[in-house]
Design an enzyme around this catalytic site. Structure first.
Site, short mmCIF file in Angstrom:
data_model
loop_
_atom_site.label_atom_id
_atom_site.label_comp_id
_atom_site.label_asym_id
_atom_site.label_seq_id
_atom_site.Cartn_x
_atom_site.Cartn_y
_atom_site.Cartn_z
N ARG A 1 39.74 -114.33 -2.11
CA ARG A 1 40.33 -113.18 -1.43
C ARG A 1 41.45 -113.73 -0.55
O ARG A 1 41.21 -114.56 0.34
CB ARG A 1 39.28 -112.44 -0.61
CG ARG A 1 39.78 -111.19 0.09
CD ARG A 1 40.07 -111.46 1.54
NE ARG A 1 40.33 -110.25 2.32
CZ ARG A 1 40.75 -110.27 3.59
NH1 ARG A 1 40.95 -111.41 4.23
NH2 ARG A 1 40.97 -109.14 4.23
N LEU A 2 42.67 -113.31 -0.80
CA LEU A 2 43.84 -113.81 -0.08
C LEU A 2 44.10 -112.93 1.13
O LEU A 2 44.47 -111.76 1.00
CB LEU A 2 45.07 -113.83 -0.99
CG LEU A 2 44.91 -114.56 -2.33
CD1 LEU A 2 46.18 -114.42 -3.16
CD2 LEU A 2 44.58 -116.02 -2.11
N ASP A 3 43.93 -113.50 2.31
CA ASP A 3 44.07 -112.72 3.54
C ASP A 3 45.51 -112.27 3.76
O ASP A 3 46.45 -113.08 3.66
CB ASP A 3 43.60 -113.58 4.72
CG ASP A 3 43.75 -112.87 6.05
OD1 ASP A 3 43.09 -111.83 6.25
OD2 ASP A 3 44.56 -113.35 6.88
N ALA A 4 45.69 -111.01 4.07
CA ALA A 4 46.95 -110.43 4.57
C ALA A 4 48.19 -111.01 3.90
O ALA A 4 49.03 -111.63 4.54
CB ALA A 4 47.03 -110.62 6.08
N GLU B 1 44.60 -109.09 -0.09
CA GLU B 1 44.60 -108.06 0.96
C GLU B 1 46.05 -107.76 1.29
O GLU B 1 46.79 -108.66 1.69
CB GLU B 1 43.88 -108.53 2.22
CG GLU B 1 43.88 -107.45 3.30
CD GLU B 1 43.65 -107.98 4.71
OE1 GLU B 1 43.36 -107.16 5.60
OE2 GLU B 1 43.80 -109.20 4.93
N HIS C 1 40.43 -95.70 4.94
CA HIS C 1 40.95 -94.85 6.01
C HIS C 1 40.74 -93.36 5.70
O HIS C 1 40.39 -92.58 6.60
CB HIS C 1 42.44 -95.12 6.22
CG HIS C 1 42.76 -96.54 6.61
ND1 HIS C 1 41.81 -97.41 7.07
CD2 HIS C 1 43.94 -97.21 6.61
CE1 HIS C 1 42.38 -98.58 7.34
NE2 HIS C 1 43.68 -98.47 7.07
N ASP D 1 37.28 -106.35 9.26
CA ASP D 1 38.42 -105.85 10.02
C ASP D 1 38.14 -104.50 10.65
O ASP D 1 38.39 -104.28 11.84
CB ASP D 1 39.65 -105.74 9.11
CG ASP D 1 40.45 -107.02 9.04
OD1 ASP D 1 40.43 -107.79 10.02
OD2 ASP D 1 41.07 -107.26 8.00
#
Length: 605
Positions: free
Chosen positions: A257-260, A296, A325, A390
């Site tokens: 999972r690649l952060d931001a 992400e 959201h 998060d």
């Protein structure tokens, strides 16, 4: 040649480091005897040597220009923390026992995100192994581990890591992570590792001493950006690409999972993220089963998912914030901060159909248009959730959904995620309604940095209008408060909720219409302005209809389905789920009376 130290056997080790601006680089072997061995300069600023008389467990540092000593940027182990020496590791010493593991298609993943330090009282890799039977019983077949790259101290989310090849010593280090992956594969569970390529933590970051890993061309929330598109960026990219392949090959990790990735600043014609996708594709050509990249990104940019032939990055999937959201605002009514962009049932319906809600429309929160259309995507291209680290931890008090809504809404949340046409993800403890918060915590040693973190957290919450005092992220209390209470899942309401999660996961796996993630077969109907969502999913073996009523009142609803017989198979109102006891009709009528805050599932053979 690979970066870092690589033990070759027979007390021989190869060392390689990139430092193009230095005139002299040596490796300082600190144990068992003190030795200083010069490295030979090769092409493109690499320094290397193969040295005899080096055994596994040897501590070492690099000496730069005769005086400055620093740990290895590609250190595999930092047993004394981020400021200590690096350690030579013999990776061949670990005996893998996962030969029977053939991986899983990404479309079949049911993901469980966890933080090693708070998942168990012990906070170690070994302790996770003892909990695997509970996760397997629940129906989980993939765990996602928050970052384990060596960070300062012993308490951290992991996004402040500074040695991206290292494994956190307080969690159990190299051996501990391998044992966990080995045990997961033996239990039929895939392992996703969260990695951070957009920045390095502020404490223990010694890369600046070696090479131009950073550029002041762009600014990030953490300072100068990683240099992905300026001079010397080829070797910076190589540092990260080798890291990805290192996790997949050396630790048998199934997906990263690649952060931001939106914080990776790169204006080149061939972006790093595209190059990374190509590297993993080449790796997969020689493996028994494919590995995946899950990004992400908050850009709602379909290029992340598009093939490289079409100008995309070629990643397998991405986290879908819009889904979270849209669902969160409907369940909680919150509308501050970025939640002001969401709240309608039509938005949630749109997300059910294509992931993104914002596909070029004006975003009030951003005060500009946002996103593009996710053409040619499938359900496995999106990972969806109602809770993650998060969305919980970046709240002022780290409060979970169980502290924000009642039990009926928790059941609705579970069904909305698990019966969606996407890859579902749970956050640890969600399945039984864990009451403990998940707060932000660090354990830095620099007083100035500690104070800076405290002030930064206070600034973050201004847009949400949260007025409580910000918990001290440096304090050990917030860390201890964030640990799970597993006993909650086996008594009372926690046991009931866990049983419902298990039932929903089983349903997802057993019913072809639910396990098939073809978005073209998803039909959506809403009852605006009432918050009712009807989702019909189809397969060659039958159809599934799920009707969600997010309203607090009962109402009549015409699902507008075909006239064939639909049989009820699950309802949240049943007393076994601590529901009201209201019984939906066994066969679907033309007009259905919906109970408040409930869902019902019908099947058509």
């Amino acid at each position: 040649m690979k970066l870092g130290s690589h033990y070759l056997g027979h007390e021989t080790c190869q060392f390689r480091v990139w430092s193009p601006t230095r005139k002299q680089v040596s490796v300082h072997l600190l144990s068992p005897e003190d030795r200083l061995v010069p490295l030979t300069q090769g092409k493109n600023g690499y320094w290397e040597a193969t040295i005899e008389g080096v055994s596994p467990g040897t501590y070492y540092q690099y000496q730069l220009d005769g005086d400055l000593e620093r740990p290895d940027p590609a250190s595999h182990s930092q047993p004394k923390g981020v400021h200590g020496p690096s350690e030579v590791i013999d990776h061949s010493a670990f005996i893998w026992q996962d030969e029977a593991w053939q991986g899983l298609p990404l479309s079949q993943y049911v993901i469980y995100e966890l933080h090693v330090g708070t998942f168990t009282p012990e906070g170690t890799f070994d302790a996770i192994i003892d909990r695997l039977p509970d996760l397997v019983d629940l129906g989980i077949n993939a765990i996602e581990i928050m970052p384990v790259a060596q960070f300062p101290g012993s308490r951290n989310w992991g996004y402040d890591g500074t040695f991206i090849y290292g494994v956190q010593n307080s969690y159990g280090g190299v051996e501990g992570l391998k044992k966990l992956v080995n045990a997961c594969h033996q239990a039929g569970v895939a392992v996703i590792l969260d990695v951070v390529y957009n920045h390095f933590g502020p404490e223990g970051n010694y890369l600046w001493a070696y090479a131009p890993y950073f550029t002041d061309r762009y600014k990030t929330p953490w300072g100068d950006a990683v240099n992905f598109d300026q001079a010397d960026s080829n070797e910076v990219r190589e540092f990260f690409i080798q890291n990805t392949l290192y996790w997949l090959e050396t630790y048998h990790i199934d997906a990263l999972r690649l952060d931001a990735v939106h914080a990776i600043y790169d204006l080149s014609a061939q972006p790093f993220l595209q190059q990374l996708g190509a590297a993993v594709e080449r790796f997969n050509e020689s493996t028994v089963y494919p590995r995946y990249l899950i990004a992400e990104s908050d850009l709602n940019d379909v290029r992340v998912l598009q093939s490289r032939e079409d100008g995309g990055f070629g990643h397998a999937s991405q986290w879908c914030d819009d889904f979270h959201h849209g669902l969160h605002t409907i369940l909680t009514g919150e509308n501050s901060g970025y939640y002001c962009d969401f709240g309608s049932i039509e938005q949630l319906a749109k997300s059910f159909k294509q992931g993104y809600i914002y596909t070029g429309e004006y975003s009030p929160h951003r005060r500009r248009n946002h996103g593009n259309i996710p053409k040619n995507t499938t359900g496995e291209n999106f990972v969806v959730c109602i809770q993650n680290h998060d969305q919980i931890g970046n709240r002022l008090l780290g409060d979970r959904l169980s502290q924000l809504v009642n039990f009926e809404r928790l059941k609705l949340a579970a069904a909305t995620v698990l019966l969606s046409p996407f890859v579902p993800m749970l956050f640890m403890g969600e399945e039984y309604g864990e009451k403990a918060p998940f707060q932000y915590f660090v354990s830095h040693s620099d007083p100035g940095l500690i104070e800076g973190v405290r002030k930064g957290r206070a600034e973050e919450f201004k847009s949400f209008g949260w007025e409580n005092e910000v918990p001290d992220p440096q304090g050990e209390t917030v860390f201890e408060q964030s640990k799970l209470h597993w006993e909650q899942g086996f008594t009372g309401a926690g046991k009931v909720l866990r049983s419902l999660y298990k039932t929903l996961i089983e349903l997802r796996k057993q019913k072809p219409a639910l396990s098939r993630l073809d978005l073209s077969s998803v039909q959506i109907l809403t009852a605006s302005p009432q918050k009712v969502l009807s989702v019909q999913r189809q397969s060659d073996q039958g159809a599934i209809l799920v009707i969600f009523n997010y309203e607090e009142s009962s109402l009549d609803f015409n699902p507008q389905c075909s006239h064939s017989t639909w049989q009820k198979i699950l309802e949240s109102t049943a007393t076994q789920w601590q529901g009201s006891g209201y019984s939906y009709p066994e066969t679907l009528p033309e007009t259905l009376s919906l109970a408040p805050l409930s869902f019902v599932v019908y099947e058509q053979p």
